[in-house]
Scaffold this active site. Structure first.
Site, PDB file in Angstrom:
ATOM      1  N   GLN A 217       0.816  -1.212   0.000  1.00 44.00           N
ATOM      2  CA  GLN A 217       0.000   0.000   0.000  1.00 44.00           C
ATOM      3  C   GLN A 217       0.850   1.263   0.000  1.00 44.00           C
ATOM      4  OE1 GLN A 217      -3.238   0.313  -0.549  1.00 44.00           O
ATOM      5  NE2 GLN A 217      -3.388  -1.906  -0.761  1.00 44.00           N
ATOM      6  N   CYS A 377      -9.440  -8.917   2.323  1.00 45.81           N
ATOM      7  CA  CYS A 377      -8.394  -9.921   2.609  1.00 45.81           C
ATOM      8  C   CYS A 377      -7.798  -9.707   3.996  1.00 45.81           C
ATOM      9  CB  CYS A 377      -7.295  -9.923   1.554  1.00 45.81           C
ATOM     10  SG  CYS A 377      -7.870 -10.394  -0.066  1.00 45.81           S
TER      11      CYS A 377
HETATM   12  N1  PLP Z   1      -0.438  -6.699   1.247  1.00 43.34           N
HETATM   13  C1  PLP Z   1      -1.238  -5.630   1.234  1.00 43.34           C
HETATM   14  C2  PLP Z   1      -1.133  -4.631   2.338  1.00 43.34           C
HETATM   15  C3  PLP Z   1      -2.142  -5.448   0.190  1.00 43.34           C
HETATM   16  O1  PLP Z   1      -2.940  -4.372   0.178  1.00 43.34           O
HETATM   17  C4  PLP Z   1      -2.194  -6.416  -0.844  1.00 43.34           C
HETATM   18  C5  PLP Z   1      -3.188  -6.288  -1.913  1.00 43.34           C
HETATM   19  O2  PLP Z   1      -4.230  -5.687  -1.751  1.00 43.34           O
HETATM   20  C6  PLP Z   1      -1.331  -7.497  -0.789  1.00 43.34           C
HETATM   21  C7  PLP Z   1      -0.470  -7.611   0.272  1.00 43.34           C
HETATM   22  C8  PLP Z   1      -1.313  -8.531  -1.860  1.00 43.34           C
HETATM   23  O3  PLP Z   1      -0.900  -7.981  -3.067  1.00 43.34           O
HETATM   24  P1  PLP Z   1      -0.931  -8.838  -4.401  1.00 43.34           P
HETATM   25  O4  PLP Z   1      -2.304  -9.438  -4.491  1.00 43.34           O
HETATM   26  O5  PLP Z   1      -0.658  -7.824  -5.470  1.00 43.34           O
HETATM   27  O6  PLP Z   1       0.127  -9.866  -4.300  1.00 43.34           O
END
Ligand code: PLP
Length: 419
Positions: A217, A377
């Site tokens: 982020q 998530c």
């Molecule tokens: N960590 C954080 C804080 C996130 O906001 C996200 C995605 O929203 C992720 C990890 C995972 O990212 P990615 O799905 O691009 O691997």
């Protein structure tokens, strides 16, 4: 190599939102008959023309597999790919481009580190892996898997009701002397909380732990200086910083990455292979088995150049104004609860008493405002607050005060319709 990059515009001296919006062709459309207001930037950002043109130019002009190729296109692609690594290294203030490993994204980077730490034997039974209550599933599950493999225990830094981390509890856990790794996010994707990254990293390092920062982020909102941070690993995804999906970065301290074992085996990560024995390549190739996302890396560099032209500090200041204005504009809506502390970055989460976040988000979409609803998530964080999810509006450099007005108006309307 000059002709490889699409023409760059002159450096921008000030934040010009109007001209920035026109850099993003996707924003010029209506949804359900209303101007699209895109406020789902924490999930993924839109791509400026310079990034779109860079990807297209790569495939139209010099698509080839990189490294080892003797022909012209392979040399051009290799040059652009390695130049992209240098661009990332510069953006992160890394000591060397060798510390920049291209991955598929944040999730891939965390899984890589989790696997090499498990293989290394550095973490074992009786040790602790520490995460925070604010983490995305991708910064929880890989560590649970590591704990299952190694016998280590997963510990969690709790958070206060305002969505900030409980620093006292953090220090108490560290004082137990068992934490081998702290993995935490610089900005909460769910609540926008900015964590005190430097202080927490320093404390964990003094307690003898390795530190991984999930910068998914913060990468597009705050300046990132890995040398000043003092962490061991930092990961992010290109698509959160105006680049395509499927590309990301693991930055790691060179001495540590040199020491840790490789994970995935295959082409590129080797020096010599025989059926009896394989010797591994140097950094960063040791961690880049197989053909990487060449176009993605080059487009990521174009996105970083774009952000650099505007200045991430200017972007941050602009977004902070918007998010504060949004918090103010939403507050009078009856029954609303905003999550996260004042001074949030990127994301603003809320619920309205008696209404389901999904119903609100669906109605808001019908009125042209794209927000995200659900658990983001972060199911453990939602459980901590006794909710199943929130409505989340998240901001980027192209958002405007008009977007904030639309958000407030549409939220109030949707709430009234559902009552
Ligand atoms: N960590 C954080 C804080 C996130 O906001 C996200 C995605 O929203 C992720 C990890 C995972 O990212 P990615 O799905 O691009 O691997």
């Amino acid at each position: 190599m000059g002709h490889l990059a699409p023409l760059r515009r002159p450096l921008r001296s000030m934040f010009e939102t109007e001209s920035l919006i026109s850099d993003f062709p996707i924003l010029d459309q209506s949804v359900n008959g209303r101007r699209l207001v895109y406020l789902d930037n924490a999930a993924t950002t839109q791509k400026p023309m310079t990034v779109l043109l860079t990807s297209r130019h790569y495939y139209e002009s010099y698509n080839a597999n990189i490294h080892r190729g003797t022909h012209q296109l392979a040399r051009m692609a290799t040059g652009a790919f390695e130049k992209a690594r240098q661009t990332v290294a510069r953006y992160l203030n890394a000591a060397s481009a060798d510390e920049v490993v291209f991955t598929a994204g944040t999730t891939a980077g965390i899984n890589l580190v989790s696997n090499i730490l498990a293989l290394s034997g550095r973490i074992g039974s009786g040790d602790e892996v520490l995460v925070s209550a604010l983490e995305h599933h991708s910064n929880i599950v890989p560590w649970q898997m590591l704990c299952q493999r190694t016998g280590a225990a997963l510990k969690v830094i709790p958070c206060h009701d305002d969505g900030t981390l409980d620093q006292q509890a953090f220090h108490e856990i560290l004082a137990g002397g068992r934490v081998k790794l702290l993995a935490f996010t610089s900005i909460s994707n769910a609540f926008g909380t900015i964590n005190p990254v430097v202080e927490m990293t320093r404390a964990a390092k003094s307690a003898g732990a390795l530190v991984l920062i999930d910068a998914a982020q913060s990468i597009a909102h705050l300046p990132t200086d890995v040398r000043a941070l003092g962490a061991d690993f930092l990961v992010f995804s290109g698509h959160k910083i105006y680049a395509p999906t499927g590309i990301g970065v693991l930055w790691g301290r060179a001495d540590l990455l040199n020491e840790l074992p490789p994970w995935q085996g295959g082409g590129e990560m080797i020096k010599e292979v025989s059926f009896e024995h394989t010797t591994y390549n140097d950094l960063p190739f040791k961690y880049e088995a197989g053909t990487p996302n060449i176009e993605g890396a080059i487009a990521l560099a174009a996105a970083i150049d774009y952000v650099d032209e505007i200045g991430v500090e200017a972007i941050h200041a602009h977004e902070m104004e918007l998010i504060e204005a949004a918090a103010g504009a939403l507050s009078p809506i009856p029954g609303i609860r905003l999550y996260g502390p004042a001074g949030r970055s990127g994301s603003l989460s809320f619920n309205i008493e008696g209404l389901h976040h999904y119903d609100l988000g669906t109605l808001m979409d019908q009125m042209g405002v794209a927000v995200r609803t659900g658990h983001h998530c972060c199911q453990p964080l939602m459980a901590r607050f006794g909710i199943t999810g929130t409505v989340r509006a998240s901001f980027a450099l192209y958002n405007t005060p008009q977007d904030v007005e639309a958000l407030a108006e549409v939220t109030a309307k949707a709430a009234a319709m559902l009552r």
